[in-house]
Write a protein that holds these residues in place. Sequence first.
Motif, mmCIF file in Angstrom:
data_model
loop_
_atom_site.group_PDB
_atom_site.id
_atom_site.type_symbol
_atom_site.label_atom_id
_atom_site.label_comp_id
_atom_site.label_asym_id
_atom_site.label_seq_id
_atom_site.Cartn_x
_atom_site.Cartn_y
_atom_site.Cartn_z
ATOM 1 N N GLN A 22 52.127 45.042 38.042
ATOM 2 C CA GLN A 22 51.262 43.969 38.530
ATOM 3 C C GLN A 22 51.943 42.607 38.417
ATOM 4 O O GLN A 22 51.882 41.795 39.346
ATOM 5 C CB GLN A 22 49.949 43.971 37.744
ATOM 6 C CG GLN A 22 49.055 45.156 38.039
ATOM 7 C CD GLN A 22 47.847 45.226 37.133
ATOM 8 O OE1 GLN A 22 47.860 44.693 36.029
ATOM 9 N NE2 GLN A 22 46.789 45.892 37.578
ATOM 10 N N GLU A 23 52.597 42.366 37.288
ATOM 11 C CA GLU A 23 53.245 41.075 37.095
ATOM 12 C C GLU A 23 54.452 40.920 38.010
ATOM 13 O O GLU A 23 54.698 39.843 38.557
ATOM 14 C CB GLU A 23 53.644 40.899 35.621
ATOM 15 C CG GLU A 23 54.271 39.552 35.300
ATOM 16 C CD GLU A 23 53.327 38.371 35.455
ATOM 17 O OE1 GLU A 23 53.714 37.240 35.125
ATOM 18 O OE2 GLU A 23 52.168 38.569 35.919
ATOM 19 N N CYS A 24 55.197 42.005 38.202
ATOM 20 C CA CYS A 24 56.354 41.932 39.114
ATOM 21 C C CYS A 24 55.906 41.692 40.546
ATOM 22 O O CYS A 24 56.539 40.923 41.273
ATOM 23 C CB CYS A 24 57.185 43.215 39.006
ATOM 24 S SG CYS A 24 58.099 43.360 37.446
ATOM 25 N N HIS A 25 54.826 42.320 40.961
ATOM 26 C CA HIS A 25 54.264 42.058 42.286
ATOM 27 C C HIS A 25 53.922 40.580 42.434
ATOM 28 O O HIS A 25 54.202 39.964 43.458
ATOM 29 C CB HIS A 25 53.005 42.895 42.511
ATOM 30 C CG HIS A 25 53.260 44.248 43.065
ATOM 31 N ND1 HIS A 25 53.228 44.528 44.399
ATOM 32 C CD2 HIS A 25 53.562 45.404 42.439
ATOM 33 C CE1 HIS A 25 53.489 45.805 44.588
ATOM 34 N NE2 HIS A 25 53.694 46.358 43.417
ATOM 35 N N ARG A 26 53.296 40.028 41.423
ATOM 36 C CA ARG A 26 52.889 38.619 41.478
ATOM 37 C C ARG A 26 54.092 37.699 41.581
ATOM 38 O O ARG A 26 54.061 36.697 42.313
ATOM 39 C CB ARG A 26 52.081 38.268 40.220
ATOM 40 C CG ARG A 26 51.536 36.846 40.223
ATOM 41 C CD ARG A 26 50.880 36.487 38.915
ATOM 42 N NE ARG A 26 51.845 36.276 37.845
ATOM 43 C CZ ARG A 26 52.549 35.154 37.663
ATOM 44 N NH1 ARG A 26 52.424 34.142 38.509
ATOM 45 N NH2 ARG A 26 53.382 35.040 36.652
ATOM 46 N N LEU A 27 55.164 38.020 40.880
ATOM 47 C CA LEU A 27 56.316 37.134 40.796
ATOM 48 C C LEU A 27 57.249 37.224 41.995
ATOM 49 O O LEU A 27 57.993 36.286 42.271
ATOM 50 C CB LEU A 27 57.116 37.456 39.528
ATOM 51 C CG LEU A 27 56.422 37.147 38.196
ATOM 52 C CD1 LEU A 27 57.222 37.736 37.042
ATOM 53 C CD2 LEU A 27 56.260 35.646 38.011
ATOM 54 N N LEU A 28 57.214 38.348 42.718
ATOM 55 C CA LEU A 28 58.142 38.535 43.829
ATOM 56 C C LEU A 28 57.674 37.845 45.105
ATOM 57 O O LEU A 28 56.486 37.837 45.424
ATOM 58 C CB LEU A 28 58.333 40.031 44.118
ATOM 59 C CG LEU A 28 59.234 40.801 43.153
ATOM 60 C CD1 LEU A 28 59.142 42.294 43.433
ATOM 61 C CD2 LEU A 28 60.691 40.332 43.266
ATOM 62 N N ASP A 29 58.627 37.280 45.815
ATOM 63 C CA ASP A 29 58.356 36.703 47.131
ATOM 64 C C ASP A 29 57.823 37.801 48.043
ATOM 65 O O ASP A 29 58.440 38.857 48.194
ATOM 66 C CB ASP A 29 59.660 36.110 47.703
ATOM 67 C CG ASP A 29 59.424 35.348 48.985
ATOM 68 O OD1 ASP A 29 58.978 35.963 49.977
ATOM 69 O OD2 ASP A 29 59.723 34.142 49.014
ATOM 70 N N GLU A 30 56.680 37.570 48.660
ATOM 71 C CA GLU A 30 56.035 38.610 49.457
ATOM 72 C C GLU A 30 56.815 38.992 50.702
ATOM 73 O O GLU A 30 56.676 40.093 51.220
ATOM 74 C CB GLU A 30 54.618 38.174 49.854
ATOM 75 C CG GLU A 30 53.634 38.168 48.700
ATOM 76 C CD GLU A 30 52.218 37.945 49.173
ATOM 77 O OE1 GLU A 30 52.022 37.770 50.398
ATOM 78 O OE2 GLU A 30 51.303 37.966 48.326
ATOM 79 N N SER A 31 57.637 38.088 51.210
ATOM 80 C CA SER A 31 58.321 38.369 52.465
ATOM 81 C C SER A 31 59.570 39.218 52.293
ATOM 82 O O SER A 31 59.971 39.927 53.220
ATOM 83 C CB SER A 31 58.695 37.058 53.169
ATOM 84 O OG SER A 31 59.694 36.374 52.433
#
Length: 266
Positions: free
Chosen positions: A197-206
């Motif tokens: 969850q935290e890695c998803h939040r921190l990564l650039d979505e594109s």
Amino acid sequence: WDERYTLSTDPYEWYQSYHGIRHLFDPVNLSAVQGVNPANPRRILEGKDRDFMSHHIVEKHPPKTNFPKRDKCRTLIVGCGNSRLGEDMIRDGWTGGIVCIDWSNTVIEQMQAKYNENFLRKISDESICGNKQAADLVSVTDSRKTPEFSLIEYMCADILEGLPFQDGVFDLIISKGSFDALLSTPGSVANVKKMNQECHRLLDESHGSMVIITNGNPESRLVYLEQPGDDEWWSGIGIHNLSKLQTERRHLIVKDATKFHHAYIC
């Protein structure tokens, strides 16, 4: 962990050195997965087929690549220990800013003392980072994000508790051994979910990608990464097998072709 790093300050590489995983950071590999939002994938793979024997995803049509260049890539290394991974990446041109975190305050203090401004001057003098001067390397800024990143920074932090960064601030997250460490602790399933969850939040979505280096084969690891029922999960994960080092003396490295570490590019 504090006791371990107090007893030994020598650099230690969990599983693989940077040179053993360097090829994984090729933009083609980082762009060959669908990304952090499977409902709206950033990379569509047509006719893909996961091939476990050749250890990669086979694609009939290569994906478009929009991953930033090394000198623009912002990287988070989770569970850095006293590995040379961050330094080796900088020496190979990854100068967009690297943040290394670990649970052990002891090792973080050691690494902060090691990678100080003298280190920045040294690599500048060696012309490792092209024509940039040491002053330019102390703070690496990017108009895409508000925080000011150092060339390399060490923080005592727990990814399970959340990190003090904005959403989408990183282009690349590397977990070399830390995923397995979480799986060996009480509440492992919940902890791995928190990390995802935290890695998803921190990564650039594109274009953001996470690279996980682990001892676990796909049958024992994909279950933690490909869960459509979860809020955060990955789809189209790139799988690579990495030969384990059998011996390493001086500059001679012998690979053991029968034993592997496994890399997952999410």
